[in-house]
Motif scaffolding. Structure first.
Motif, PDB file in Angstrom:
ATOM      1  N   GLN A   1       0.891  -1.190  -0.068  1.00 13.83           N
ATOM      2  CA  GLN A   1       0.044   0.010  -0.056  1.00 13.83           C
ATOM      3  C   GLN A   1       0.872   1.297  -0.032  1.00 13.83           C
ATOM      4  O   GLN A   1       2.072   1.468   0.617  1.00 13.83           O
ATOM      5  CB  GLN A   1      -1.073   0.189   1.204  1.00 13.83           C
ATOM      6  N   VAL A   2       0.433   2.397  -0.555  1.00  8.88           N
ATOM      7  CA  VAL A   2       1.115   3.570  -0.757  1.00  8.88           C
ATOM      8  C   VAL A   2      -0.097   4.662  -0.694  1.00  8.88           C
ATOM      9  O   VAL A   2      -0.944   4.593  -0.681  1.00  8.88           O
ATOM     10  CB  VAL A   2       1.841   3.674  -2.008  1.00  8.88           C
ATOM     11  N   SER A   3       0.509   5.902  -0.090  1.00 13.04           N
ATOM     12  CA  SER A   3      -0.382   7.055  -0.189  1.00 13.04           C
ATOM     13  C   SER A   3      -0.710   7.225  -1.682  1.00 13.04           C
ATOM     14  O   SER A   3      -0.236   6.998  -2.759  1.00 13.04           O
ATOM     15  CB  SER A   3       0.407   8.198   0.400  1.00 13.04           C
ATOM     16  N   PRO A   4      -1.899   8.050  -1.747  1.00 15.94           N
ATOM     17  CA  PRO A   4      -2.299   8.348  -3.254  1.00 15.94           C
ATOM     18  C   PRO A   4      -1.499   9.412  -3.908  1.00 15.94           C
ATOM     19  O   PRO A   4      -1.778   9.622  -5.123  1.00 15.94           O
ATOM     20  CB  PRO A   4      -3.800   8.769  -3.019  1.00 15.94           C
ATOM     21  N   PHE A   5      -0.462   9.892  -3.373  1.00 11.89           N
ATOM     22  CA  PHE A   5       0.157  11.069  -4.043  1.00 11.89           C
ATOM     23  C   PHE A   5       1.231  10.477  -5.008  1.00 11.89           C
ATOM     24  O   PHE A   5       2.365   9.687  -4.380  1.00 11.89           O
ATOM     25  CB  PHE A   5       0.905  12.007  -3.067  1.00 11.89           C
ATOM     26  N   GLY A   6       1.065  10.932  -6.205  1.00  9.63           N
ATOM     27  CA  GLY A   6       1.978  10.018  -7.200  1.00  9.63           C
ATOM     28  C   GLY A   6       1.433   9.045  -8.117  1.00  9.63           C
ATOM     29  O   GLY A   6       1.977   8.548  -8.697  1.00  9.63           O
TER      30      GLY A   6
ATOM     31  N   SER B   1       6.499   7.615  -1.942  1.00  9.02           N
ATOM     32  CA  SER B   1       5.173   8.016  -1.309  1.00  9.02           C
ATOM     33  C   SER B   1       5.260   8.468   0.218  1.00  9.02           C
ATOM     34  O   SER B   1       4.763   9.461   0.507  1.00  9.02           O
ATOM     35  CB  SER B   1       4.284   6.726  -1.177  1.00  9.02           C
ATOM     36  N   THR B   2       6.217   7.946   0.908  1.00  3.02           N
ATOM     37  CA  THR B   2       6.566   8.320   2.157  1.00  3.02           C
ATOM     38  C   THR B   2       7.242   9.700   2.304  1.00  3.02           C
ATOM     39  O   THR B   2       6.816  10.677   2.873  1.00  3.02           O
ATOM     40  CB  THR B   2       7.492   7.417   3.069  1.00  3.02           C
ATOM     41  N   ARG B   3       8.098  10.012   1.344  1.00  2.59           N
ATOM     42  CA  ARG B   3       8.751  11.254   1.503  1.00  2.59           C
ATOM     43  C   ARG B   3       7.747  12.414   0.816  1.00  2.59           C
ATOM     44  O   ARG B   3       7.832  13.456   1.438  1.00  2.59           O
ATOM     45  CB  ARG B   3       9.939  11.218   0.284  1.00  2.59           C
ATOM     46  N   ALA B   4       7.019  12.259  -0.080  1.00  4.11           N
ATOM     47  CA  ALA B   4       5.748  12.901  -0.567  1.00  4.11           C
ATOM     48  C   ALA B   4       4.935  13.459   0.629  1.00  4.11           C
ATOM     49  O   ALA B   4       4.572  14.702   0.919  1.00  4.11           O
ATOM     50  CB  ALA B   4       5.097  12.543  -1.578  1.00  4.11           C
ATOM     51  N   THR B   5       4.481  12.292   1.402  1.00  2.00           N
ATOM     52  CA  THR B   5       3.439  12.325   2.613  1.00  2.00           C
ATOM     53  C   THR B   5       4.330  13.324   3.423  1.00  2.00           C
ATOM     54  O   THR B   5       3.682  14.250   4.087  1.00  2.00           O
ATOM     55  CB  THR B   5       3.191  11.142   2.979  1.00  2.00           C
TER      56      THR B   5
END
Length: 526
Positions: free
Chosen positions: A315-320, A369-373
């Motif tokens: 799972q990743v965040s939706p950013f990207g 994803s983590t860096r964007a979040t």
């Protein structure tokens, strides 16, 4: 669009009371499971897909489909329709307040069949995939079949399935869990799903604008991705805007960690947020949802004869736009390998290479994803000051632009350490190396190089034709777009995997070298 259904019906196993052995059973009929089923069927492998529902999920959910994913869909016969029905875009703009911090172009060069990104609601993409599956005689799609038990033995896998008519058992040589973030398959395997859970909450609002209304001045004829940090209409938070098909617009509002979820679900409160953002109340609220996200991965993607793909695996965040795209690319990576093993054309270690490569891709996506979040949701006053400095500097200096992170958009991962790759024996000054994605290019006779991938291994020969037993050879000019993108010179050859990854390359053709690289790419190094 009327969404197709796959209603429940009794299977042969249920009617006979005897488990029927299947080569492959896929659990989950989302985009990943359907993509994998179509891929296997195209390789003449019969598939049963089971899903605990009998219909396509509600709401837009995943929206952005990346170029590589569109190429995968194209091999399955639905890529052109998705690209035609969706909204094409490649340019993004990032704002700090109302001032533009910087802009970017995802595909600044010409001569690609597929666009950089297409926005099309997930339910419409799934509808295309379901219809393709229902036309494929080698696929059986079974609705309202819920996996509740899973046991492996030396001879395969037994699945215990619950239906409206009760429980029954299925037998399979191979099982692939594509059953989402709450994956029963992963749970039944006893696998951990470790990672980071982010406390921030976000609101999705899909809206349809009244005639003449333009969100913040964005021209619908030239859609772009717009992202705001600390905009005047939503102070202290961030907002993301995307155009969708059918005249819809997707707006994501950051709500913060302390948001009252029940209050934020109130339609009037949502309409007030949207009206402030648009500067107009000329819109219809079509769909909304509040989400909290995670960045995590299953500890294994293969346990014996059971594999995981898509959100069941990571799972990743939706950013990207990395979630659904990376899941489709899981299916693309796995399909040809599983088909080769089922048909006895490849060694079982091919499936270990799936785990190796897609864990590498998952960790790459989770890192981005983590860096964007972290940039979008700073966790401390110092982090917030650093973000503000980066945004202020990005408007005036080039060096600061890469520091601004509103989500690095999805790109395929290069598997440079893949055990299936043959390392370069010569010096190359450009072009994709072994383990890297194979780029598209126009063909002199018409059509596109990407259209030639996906069916099996291909040998690209630049400058003059060669003969390679058991391989399809495509002869390309020694000059031009393709030669430039592959870093080729007269006599260069590239071995391309079925998932459009470079397996090996040489400056001159040698039949023995090609045969050895082909064996390695099948999991049988000589």
């Amino acid at each position: 669009m009327d969404l197709p259904r796959y209603p429940y019906h009794q299977s042969l196993e249920q009617r006979s009371g005897q488990p029927q052995r299947r080569p492959v059973v896929i659990v989950g009929a989302g985009p990943v499971g359907l993509t994998l089923a179509l891929d296997l069927a195209k390789r003449d492998v019969p598939v049963v897909v089971i899903d605990d529902s009998d219909r396509i999920g509600e709401g837009s959910r995943a929206v952005c489909w990346a170029k590589r994913t569109l190429e995968v869909f194209d091999h399955l016969g639905v890529g052109e329709a998705v690209a035609r029905e969706g909204v094409r875009w490649q340019r993004g703009r990032v704002f700090h307040g109302e001032r533009e911090a910087y802009a970017f172009d995802l595909l600044p060069e010409a001569h690609h069949k597929m666009p950089a990104m297409v926005n099309l609601q997930q339910d419409q993409v799934e509808a295309r995939l379901v219809r393709a599956v229902q036309l494929e005689p080698r696929i059986e799609l079974r609705g309202r079949h819920e996996l509740i038990g899973l046991e492996q033995d030396a001879d395969g896998v037994t699945l215990n399935v619950r239906t409206p008519d009760g429980l029954f058992d299925m037998r399979a040589d191979w099982v692939v869990g594509c059953d989402g973030a709450r994956s029963p398959t992963r749970t039944l395997l006893g696998l951990g799903f470790a990672g980071q859970v982010f406390e921030d909450r976000f609101l999705i609002a899909d809206v349809r604008l009244a005639p003449g209304v333009r969100p913040r001045g964005l021209d619908p004829a030239t859609p772009e991705r717009w992202f705001w940090f600390d905009p005047p209409f939503h102070r202290g938070q961030s907002v993301l805007l995307h155009a969708q098909a059918d005249g819809l617009w997707r707006i994501d509002f950051q709500l913060g960690r302390d948001a009252n979820v029940d209050a934020e679900r109130d339609p009037e409160r949502i309409r007030a947020r949207v009206a402030a953002m648009l500067g107009s109340d000329g819109f219809e609220l079509v769909w909304s949802s509040i989400y909290q996200f995670c960045c995590r991965r299953a500890e294994r993607l293969r346990v014996g004869s059971v594999l995981l793909a898509g959100d069941a695996a990571h799972q990743v965040s939706p950013f990207g736009a990395r979630g659904a795209n990376s899941g489709v690319q899981d299916a693309d990576n796995l399909g040809w390998k599983l088909a080769a093993v089922v048909k006895g054309e490849g060694d079982d270690v091919l499936l270990d290479s799936y785990e190796f490569e897609r864990i590498e891709a998952a960790d790459d996506n989770i890192g981005h994803s983590t860096r964007a979040t972290d940039f979008i949701s700073p966790k401390s006053a110092l982090s917030l000051r650093l973000r503000k400095a980066a945004l202020d500097l990005a408007a005036h200096t080039d060096f600061a632009k890469p520091l601004v992170n509103s989500g690095r958009l999805s790109l395929p991962t290069a598997h440079v350490d893949s055990p299936l790759s043959t390392a370069d024996a010569e010096v190359w000054t450009s072009g994709p190396g072994p383990g890297c994605p194979a780029p598209d290019a126009p063909l002199d006779e018409g059509g596109w190089l990407s259209e030639q991938f996906g069916r099996g291994f291909v040998l690209l020969a630049f400058g003059w034709p060669v003969q390679a037993p058991g391989l399809r050879v495509i002869t390309l000019p020694a000059e031009g777009v393709a030669a430039t993108r592959y870093g080729a010179r007269p006599g260069s050859v590239h071995l391309i995997r079925p998932d459009a990854v470079v397996a090996a390359r040489w400056h001159r053709f040698d039949a023995a070298d090609v045969a050895a690289a082909l064996a390695r790419a099948h999991g049988r190094p000589q």
